[in-house]
Motif scaffolding. Structure first.
Motif, mmCIF file in Angstrom:
data_model
loop_
_atom_site.group_PDB
_atom_site.id
_atom_site.type_symbol
_atom_site.label_atom_id
_atom_site.label_comp_id
_atom_site.label_asym_id
_atom_site.label_seq_id
_atom_site.Cartn_x
_atom_site.Cartn_y
_atom_site.Cartn_z
ATOM 1 N N ARG A 1 -7.232 -38.742 -26.439
ATOM 2 C CA ARG A 1 -6.745 -39.327 -25.246
ATOM 3 C C ARG A 1 -6.379 -38.616 -24.110
ATOM 4 N NH1 ARG A 1 -4.553 -44.674 -25.541
ATOM 5 N NH2 ARG A 1 -4.702 -45.757 -27.291
ATOM 6 N N VAL A 2 -5.834 -37.334 -24.398
ATOM 7 C CA VAL A 2 -5.582 -36.297 -23.374
ATOM 8 C C VAL A 2 -6.862 -36.077 -22.531
ATOM 9 C CG1 VAL A 2 -4.636 -34.206 -22.505
ATOM 10 C CG2 VAL A 2 -3.892 -35.257 -24.747
ATOM 11 N N GLU A 3 -7.842 -36.172 -23.340
ATOM 12 C CA GLU A 3 -9.328 -35.837 -22.862
ATOM 13 C C GLU A 3 -9.609 -37.169 -21.915
ATOM 14 O OE1 GLU A 3 -13.914 -34.481 -24.014
ATOM 15 O OE2 GLU A 3 -12.298 -35.274 -25.516
ATOM 16 N N ALA B 1 -3.226 -34.391 -17.066
ATOM 17 C CA ALA B 1 -3.889 -35.196 -17.991
ATOM 18 C C ALA B 1 -2.950 -35.183 -19.130
ATOM 19 C CB ALA B 1 -5.263 -34.739 -18.599
ATOM 20 N N LEU B 2 -2.312 -34.122 -19.413
ATOM 21 C CA LEU B 2 -1.112 -33.871 -20.687
ATOM 22 C C LEU B 2 -0.043 -34.907 -20.101
ATOM 23 C CD1 LEU B 2 -0.092 -33.058 -23.055
ATOM 24 C CD2 LEU B 2 0.848 -30.951 -22.051
ATOM 25 N N ARG B 3 0.290 -34.752 -18.827
ATOM 26 C CA ARG B 3 1.637 -35.674 -18.283
ATOM 27 C C ARG B 3 1.457 -37.121 -18.635
ATOM 28 N NH1 ARG B 3 5.054 -33.056 -14.061
ATOM 29 N NH2 ARG B 3 4.971 -35.176 -13.235
ATOM 30 N N PHE B 4 0.027 -37.339 -18.024
ATOM 31 C CA PHE B 4 -0.055 -38.892 -18.083
ATOM 32 C C PHE B 4 -0.061 -39.324 -19.668
ATOM 33 C CE2 PHE B 4 -2.072 -42.866 -17.521
ATOM 34 C CZ PHE B 4 -1.711 -43.304 -16.062
ATOM 35 N N PHE B 5 -0.751 -38.776 -20.405
ATOM 36 C CA PHE B 5 -0.683 -38.931 -21.989
ATOM 37 C C PHE B 5 0.584 -39.092 -22.415
ATOM 38 C CE2 PHE B 5 0.057 -37.361 -26.151
ATOM 39 C CZ PHE B 5 -0.679 -38.065 -26.792
#
Length: 970
Positions: free
Chosen positions: A670-672, A649-653
């Protein structure tokens, strides 16, 4: 055979498992001897460092690229390692000593350096462990350290070669001196802060006694080393004084100094006269040189700790010597005031330089240092950028690059530290052994030290021996004899022997003492070699240079591990195969620290650019747009976000928010949201498993006859093209957006809904294949969940990390696309209309279409089940609608009329919508007025203005929505 997934997606349960699996099985650099190479080097983080949000962004972008290229079949090498971080690391170890009431100077240099190596062995790997948590697929088998023996050899060779070419030299110049760390630091390591200070106006009496000249300064203590007063050549007020050779007699010191012409003085500012202290101000240094002062003649009034020291002329009063510079400032002001020479004092905000590590005010200090001729080395990189051999992305950074490179100053590369690459320079001093009357010997140092630059001490001794041999033939210094050349370590024993031997003392022997430079090299000097020294340069053979596994043991024993330079990358040396690198990704803030210097050294020593493309990303800022800092308390810990939402999730953000030329505002919601995206994919895969949809056995798309299957295959083809183009352009946001919207919108929300209840053999094959393409395309961004789902879907011939990039071998079926897109548009518009009018989503309605197009007829005929299940249309009549209230929705140009009698209370709904429209219109108009007021926009806090704009956009959209809803009701 599929592996049943848990009901709940838990990132923590899969991340450690898959990372260990990848690393243990060597999957970060699979054996691909015949593949096209792709090379990326990681900006080596400080060995003292821990993962911060900037690292998370930088390394995520790199990992996205390297996983993408690996999936495309390339021999992808991501070089990883850490920087020895001279100042930072020495500070850490010294701080630990202080905690034990100990200090560095209690040890010899060698003993202290051993302690640093011991610290690195115990504590220096924190950030590399954290990079693993982020999912970085680096080639850990070749992990580097800038103090590894092979790297040290490269650094030494570069220094010696540049010296022999005249591109490194020793010079006396002003440097940024950190009195706390007692070392020179780079301009780039100085941060300017606004400090409340004063501007003092002083009277400097003329030596003739006829009046005075007024000057002003923010640093009155430096007047103790003033050497001139400058006035502008056009300033008629002082022309006669300069012509007559008038001088000023300085207060306190009594030193007489000249009044000189120089354009640095601004006749419009204050009195137009400027005090010149060339030994303690960068501008004054240049003025001093222009008016004829040699650097060796410039006065220095401070020692390494920033305390007043006596100047060469001995004119500073003894009661000032030894004072701290700021104490001296107070005393000097008091003394000037007492003499009636303080005209005025102004309060002023002063831009003040601070060291970013030491945290104290930086002092311009005149000292001997080693310099690189950066202006000469800068020419080839600039030409490479102009010719396009180095592409800077975004291109807007080119202007900044050229501005700095065209005005580049000599690069000071020496640092007064113990930890680092020691400068390979030795100094030779002749020591005459003279006989005393009692027959004993005494030593007499003769001549100035001469420098010998060499890769080893043996080579330096040989250079010194050749020098003194030649000197002995041409000068009586050596009385016709060859001098004994000895190192400092050998000198004491040699002297003991000579002094105890009467014959030797009478022999008039000269000994030439060699001692090594105490300084080390700037950390950025060594890291500038990263793109090629990490590949084994200068040993350009197929044999691996020694890489360290345990630096402390290896350093003490000389034994090192050996790794194949070729790795698995084919014939020839690693440096030949992987230099130039293909891409460098770095923050714009190290463009000059590191990027430009790599370009200089790479082009000079390799004859080629270090990388073909340079991608500069922005900063990750706090949610309010401010720069993150510990002092502000707004720093975000990426490891905390990983613990909470997962690394994927962090990477995709990071990737989704990385838009060229813009900083990223941290947004935990957004991370969520991307964690929810991962959950969505997890649940979609569970749906596939529940319906017998497993791993595909084909790289190419399966044959499809149903429109919905033809459509989704075409969607894969279009998404793949969009993704490939975005990656080629390094548009990470566009690449992430393409796979996100395809996965969530097209596959999960529509395709899986459209096939429910009609999953035949063809649909199973197509759905399994499409899910596989999603996992492969999404893998660079979300490696953990995609690898887990890849294996859960069934047996595979290979891991996802080394799978094949999609090759659909299919085209977009335009007819199928038009049919399904029409169905989606109708369903979406109908759902939105029902929502606007407060109609229950599950309510089944009838629709009328008076003159259906061919597309509508085909869509209705071929998708009756989907229309009823998704659009909740119980019937669609090809006839005019009956009279009465109705809502209207369109799809592909066709107008559907849906009667509302008996469905809702039309009058009540109109009243509700009208009331809401009035409220939103009123609020939108008020906000519009506030934003049109320059006073509000200019004076309000930025966050207040941003909120007003967001609120206005919201209400404007509401007005448009409500007007449309009322229009539907007629």
């Amino acid at each position: 055979m599929t592996s049943q997934l848990d009901k709940t997606f838990d990132p923590a349960a899969i991340e450690a498992k898959w990372y260990s699996h990848w690393e243990t099985n060597g999957l970060f650099r699979p054996e691909r001897p015949d593949a096209e190479p792709f090379t990326l080097v990681n900006p080596p983080p400080n060995v003292t460092g821990s993962l911060h949000i900037g690292h998370a962004l930088d390394n995520t972008l790199q990992d996205v690229v390297v996983r993408y290229e690996r999936l495309r079949g390339k021999d992808a090498l991501w070089v990883v390692g850490t920087d020895h971080a001279g100042i930072a690391t020495q500070m850490v170890v010294e701080r630990q000593l202080e905690e034990r009431q100990d200090k560095r100077t209690n040890y010899s240099r060698e003993e202290f350096v051993d302690k640093v190596w011991e610290w690195k062995a115990e504590s220096g790997g924190q950030i590399t462990r954290q990079l693993r948590r982020l999912g970085c697929s680096m080639d850990w088998s070749r992990e580097q350290f800038t103090m590894d023996p092979h790297f040290t050899r490269a650094v030494t060779k570069v220094f010696v070669d540049l010296y022999n070419e005249g591109l490194i030299y020793r010079d006396k110049r002003l440097v940024n001196w950190d009195p706390k760390l007692k070392t020179a630091i780079s301009d780039l390591e100085v941060e300017t802060r606004e400090i409340q200070g004063h501007f003092w106006h002083l009277k400097y009496p003329l030596a003739s006694g006829d009046g005075h000249i007024s000057v002003a300064t923010t640093r009155p203590e430096t007047m103790l080393a003033d050497m001139a007063v400058a006035v502008h050549p056009s300033d008629e007020r002082y022309a006669a004084l300069v012509a007559d050779g008038a001088r000023v007699k300085l207060p306190i010191t009594g030193r007489e100094i000249p009044i000189v012409f120089d354009e640095h003085a601004d006749p419009e500012l204050g009195s137009g006269a400027v005090k010149i202290t060339p030994g303690h101000d960068f501008n004054d240094f240049e003025v001093g040189k222009r008016v004829g002062f040699k650097p060796s003649e410039m006065l220095n009034m401070l020692d390494a700790e920033g305390k007043v020291t006596q100047t060469a002329d001995g004119l500073i009063p003894e009661n000032l010597v030894g004072l701290d510079r700021f104490e001296a400032r107070e005393r000097v002001v008091e003394m000037l005031a007492a003499q009636g020479l303080l005209e005025a004092t102004e309060d002023r905000t002063i831009p003040t330089p601070f060291g970013d590590r030491g945290g104290v005010v930086i002092e311009p200090w005149l000292t001997d240092q080693w310099y690189v001729d950066a202006a000469t080395l800068a020419q080839p990189p600039m030409q490479a950028v102009r010719e396009g051999r180095i592409e800077i992305v975004p291109k807007s950074w080119e202007k900044t690059f050229f501005n700095w490179m065209e005005n580049i100053q000599p690069w000071c590369v020496s640092r007064q530290l113990w930890w680092g690459h020691r400068i390979p320079a030795w100094y030779g001093t002749a020591i005459k052994v003279n006989a005393d009357e009692d027959g004993s010997a005494h030593l007499e140092f003769t001549g100035r030290p001469k420098v010998f630059v060499a890769e080893t001490e043996e080579q330096a001794l040989a250079l010194a021996q050749a020098y003194v041999d030649d000197l002995g033939r041409d000068t009586p210094l050596l009385a016709g004899r060859t001098a004994a050349v000895v190192t400092t370590e050998e000198l004491d024993a040699e002297m003991d022997a000579l002094c105890n031997a009467q014959e030797a003392a009478k022999s008039n022997l000269t000994i030439y003492n060699i001692y090594r430079d105490e300084d080390v090299l700037d950390t950025w000097f060594s890291s500038a070699l990263w793109p090629f020294a990490t590949l084994g340069w200068p040993e350009e053979t197929s044999n691996q240079p020694p890489f360290a596994s345990s630096e402390v043991e290896m350093r003490r024993t000389g034994v090192s591990t050996s790794l194949d330079t070729n790795g698995t990358g084919g014939s020839g040396s690693l440096v030949q195969r992987h230099y130039p690198n293909d891409l460098l990704i770095s923050g714009f803030d190290i463009l000059f620290f590191w990027d430009a210097r790599m370009a200089m050294q790479g082009m000079h020593f390799m004859g080629e650019v270090p990388w073909r493309r340079l991608y500069l990303h922005g900063l990750v800022r706090a949610p309010d747009g401010q720069k993150m800092s510990k002092s502000k308390g707004n720093v975000v810990d990426p490891l905390g976000l990983i613990d909470k939402f997962g690394a994927d999730a962090l990477r995709f953000f990071m990737a989704a928010m990385e838009s060229q030329g813009r900083d990223i505002k941290m947004d935990e919601s957004r991370v969520e949201g991307y964690r929810n995206f991962a959950t969505k994919l997890w649940n979609a895969t569970r749906f596939c498993q529940a319906n017998g949809i497993g791993a595909s056995q084909s790289v190419a798309a399966p044959q499809a006859t149903l429109a919905v299957n033809k459509w989704i295959v075409g969607e894969v083809v279009e998404t793949l093209a969009e993704l490939d183009k975005a990656m080629a352009d390094l548009r990470f946001d566009a690449a992430a957006g393409a796979i996100y919207h395809f996965t969530w919108d097209r596959f999960c929300d529509w395709y899986l809904e459209l096939i429910k209840g009609q999953i035949d053999a063809e649909t199973k094959a197509v759905a399994g294949w499409v899910l596989d393409q999603i996992l492969v395309m999404l893998h660079p961004f979300m490696p953990f969940i995609t690898e887990e789902l890849w294996h859960a879907q069934g047996a595979r011939p290979y891991e996802l990390i080394v799978a094949k990039w999609p090759q659909p071998e299919a085209k977009v079926d335009k007819a199928a696309k038009a049919e399904v897109d029409w169905l989606i548009e109708l369903t979406s518009n109908l759902r939105a209309a029902k929502n606007e009018l407060g109609i229950a989503p599950g309510a089944k309605l009838e629709a009328f279409i008076a003159n259906p197009s061919d597309r509508a007829r085909q869509g209705i005929a071929g998708n009756s089940a989907a229309l009823e299940r998704l659009a909740r249309l119980s019937a669609v009549h090809a006839a005019p609608a009956p009279d009465g209230a109705a809502l209207q929705v369109s799809a592909g140009g066709d107008l559907f009329v849906i009667p509302l009698e008996g469905v809702i209370d039309i009058d009540a709904e109109k009243a509700r919508l009208s009331k809401a429209l009035e409220a939103s219109s009123k609020e939108a108009k008020a906000l519009e007025g506030r934003l049109a007021n320059p006073s509000f926009v200019e004076r309000a806090k930025p966050e207040a203005v941003d909120k007003a704009r967001a609120d206005h956009a919201h209400h404007a959209a509401e007005v448009a929505r409500l007007e449309a809803a009322l229009a539907r009701l007629g």
